[in-house]
Design an enzyme around this catalytic site. Structure first.
Site, PDB file in Angstrom:
ATOM      1  N   ARG A  67       0.820  -1.221   0.000  1.00  0.00           N
ATOM      2  CA  ARG A  67       0.000   0.000   0.000  1.00  0.00           C
ATOM      3  C   ARG A  67       0.852   1.268   0.000  1.00  0.00           C
ATOM      4  O   ARG A  67       0.387   2.338  -0.404  1.00  0.00           O
ATOM      5  CB  ARG A  67      -1.005  -0.039   1.150  1.00  0.00           C
ATOM      6  CG  ARG A  67      -2.067  -1.122   0.917  1.00  0.00           C
ATOM      7  CD  ARG A  67      -2.949  -1.331   2.116  1.00  0.00           C
ATOM      8  NE  ARG A  67      -2.231  -1.658   3.318  1.00  0.00           N
ATOM      9  CZ  ARG A  67      -1.769  -2.870   3.623  1.00  0.00           C
ATOM     10  NH1 ARG A  67      -1.960  -3.887   2.802  1.00  0.00           N
ATOM     11  NH2 ARG A  67      -1.112  -3.069   4.749  1.00  0.00           N
ATOM     12  N   GLU A 104       6.561 -10.725  14.482  1.00  0.00           N
ATOM     13  CA  GLU A 104       6.149 -11.352  15.733  1.00  0.00           C
ATOM     14  C   GLU A 104       6.493 -12.846  15.699  1.00  0.00           C
ATOM     15  O   GLU A 104       6.990 -13.406  16.672  1.00  0.00           O
ATOM     16  CB  GLU A 104       4.647 -11.132  15.932  1.00  0.00           C
ATOM     17  CG  GLU A 104       4.206 -11.433  17.340  1.00  0.00           C
ATOM     18  CD  GLU A 104       2.739 -11.112  17.547  1.00  0.00           C
ATOM     19  OE1 GLU A 104       2.106 -10.585  16.614  1.00  0.00           O
ATOM     20  OE2 GLU A 104       2.234 -11.403  18.651  1.00  0.00           O
TER      21      GLU A 104
HETATM   22  P1  AMP Z   1       5.073  -2.869  10.882  1.00  0.00           P
HETATM   23  O1  AMP Z   1       4.572  -3.659  12.044  1.00  0.00           O
HETATM   24  O2  AMP Z   1       5.109  -1.390  11.189  1.00  0.00           O
HETATM   25  O3  AMP Z   1       6.387  -3.383  10.379  1.00  0.00           O
HETATM   26  O4  AMP Z   1       4.009  -3.061   9.739  1.00  0.00           O
HETATM   27  C1  AMP Z   1       4.184  -4.026   8.740  1.00  0.00           C
HETATM   28  C2  AMP Z   1       3.360  -3.711   7.531  1.00  0.00           C
HETATM   29  O5  AMP Z   1       2.047  -4.153   7.749  1.00  0.00           O
HETATM   30  C3  AMP Z   1       3.287  -2.250   7.157  1.00  0.00           C
HETATM   31  O6  AMP Z   1       3.422  -2.157   5.758  1.00  0.00           O
HETATM   32  C4  AMP Z   1       1.908  -1.811   7.600  1.00  0.00           C
HETATM   33  O7  AMP Z   1       1.363  -0.972   6.623  1.00  0.00           O
HETATM   34  C5  AMP Z   1       1.119  -3.103   7.690  1.00  0.00           C
HETATM   35  N1  AMP Z   1       0.283  -3.193   8.873  1.00  0.00           N
HETATM   36  C6  AMP Z   1       0.664  -3.580  10.094  1.00  0.00           C
HETATM   37  N2  AMP Z   1      -0.358  -3.618  10.943  1.00  0.00           N
HETATM   38  C7  AMP Z   1      -1.444  -3.228  10.238  1.00  0.00           C
HETATM   39  C8  AMP Z   1      -2.829  -3.048  10.559  1.00  0.00           C
HETATM   40  N3  AMP Z   1      -3.304  -3.273  11.783  1.00  0.00           N
HETATM   41  N4  AMP Z   1      -3.653  -2.625   9.595  1.00  0.00           N
HETATM   42  C9  AMP Z   1      -3.170  -2.410   8.341  1.00  0.00           C
HETATM   43  N5  AMP Z   1      -1.897  -2.558   7.976  1.00  0.00           N
HETATM   44  C10 AMP Z   1      -1.030  -2.960   8.918  1.00  0.00           C
END
Ligand code: AMP
Length: 180
Positions: A67, A104
């Site tokens: 996205r 995770e």
């Molecule tokens: P991160 O945990 O910040 O590394 O997020 C990993 C990827 O997953 C990123 O590209 C976020 O845009 C997406 N992402 C993580 N959690 C969510 C969520 N709850 N809703 C939508 N996108 C998420």
């Protein structure tokens, strides 16, 4: 988008986010941006806002799959600058450099083409959601390893309870809708 000018951009985003419980795994509430993307005025307002802040200060936009490609490519077009995709492992056809980081459960790897930068280009990193910050942190480090200058990170949405900002400490980080 039909709101009056008094409605903040954060409210515009909040009104066009759809929470999908237990996606992609149980316990996660997925922030679905497809209603925001489907509203041209709201989507445009998000891109315009980033462009106002970053115009003239960056040479390239790097978007994080998937996205981050949508917001990042629209922004790059608006700023009249190039776009660099930060992709999941195995997708790019040329020679790549990559970075692995912990999720995770397990690990993930992101890649860019090794010749994405000459060196010293000022790059803005864009995604849709800042969650744990692991992906953003890995992306920023990878771009720097490839000799870009990472100017800032932007995402329209931040899940503050996951403390992603801590992993980007010392960086210029901007988010608009902060979910607590
Ligand atoms: P991160 O945990 O910040 O590394 O997020 C990993 C990827 O997953 C990123 O590209 C976020 O845009 C997406 N992402 C993580 N959690 C969510 C969520 N709850 N809703 C939508 N996108 C998420």
């Amino acid at each position: 988008m039909t709101e009056s000018p008094q409605v903040s951009l954060a409210e515009v985003i909040a009104g066009r986010l759809r929470d999908i419980p237990d996606f992609p795994t149980p316990g996660v509430v997925f922030k679905d941006v497809t209603p925001l993307l489907a509203d041209p005025a709201a989507f445009g307002a998000v891109v315009d806002d980033m462009a106002r802040r970053r115009g003239g200060h960056v040479d390239l936009v790097a978007g994080i799959e998937a996205r981050g490609f949508i917001f990042g490519a629209a922004l790059a077009h608006e700023l009249g600058i190039g776009f660099v995709p930060v992709r999941k492992a195995g997708k790019l056809p040329g020679r790549v450099v990559g970075a692995s980081y912990d999720l995770e459960y397990g690990t993930a790897t992101i890649e860019i083409h090794e010749d994405s930068f000459v060196g010293g280009e000022r790059v803005l990193v864009v995604d849709d959601v800042l969650a744990t910050g692991g992906t953003a942190q890995a992306a920023c480090g990878l771009l720097e390893q490839a000799h870009a200058e990472v100017v800032a990170f932007e995402a329209p949405i931040e899940l503050a309870f996951l403390h992603g900002r801590q992993r980007l400490a010392g960086r210029d980080v901007h988010t608009t809708l902060v979910v607590h």
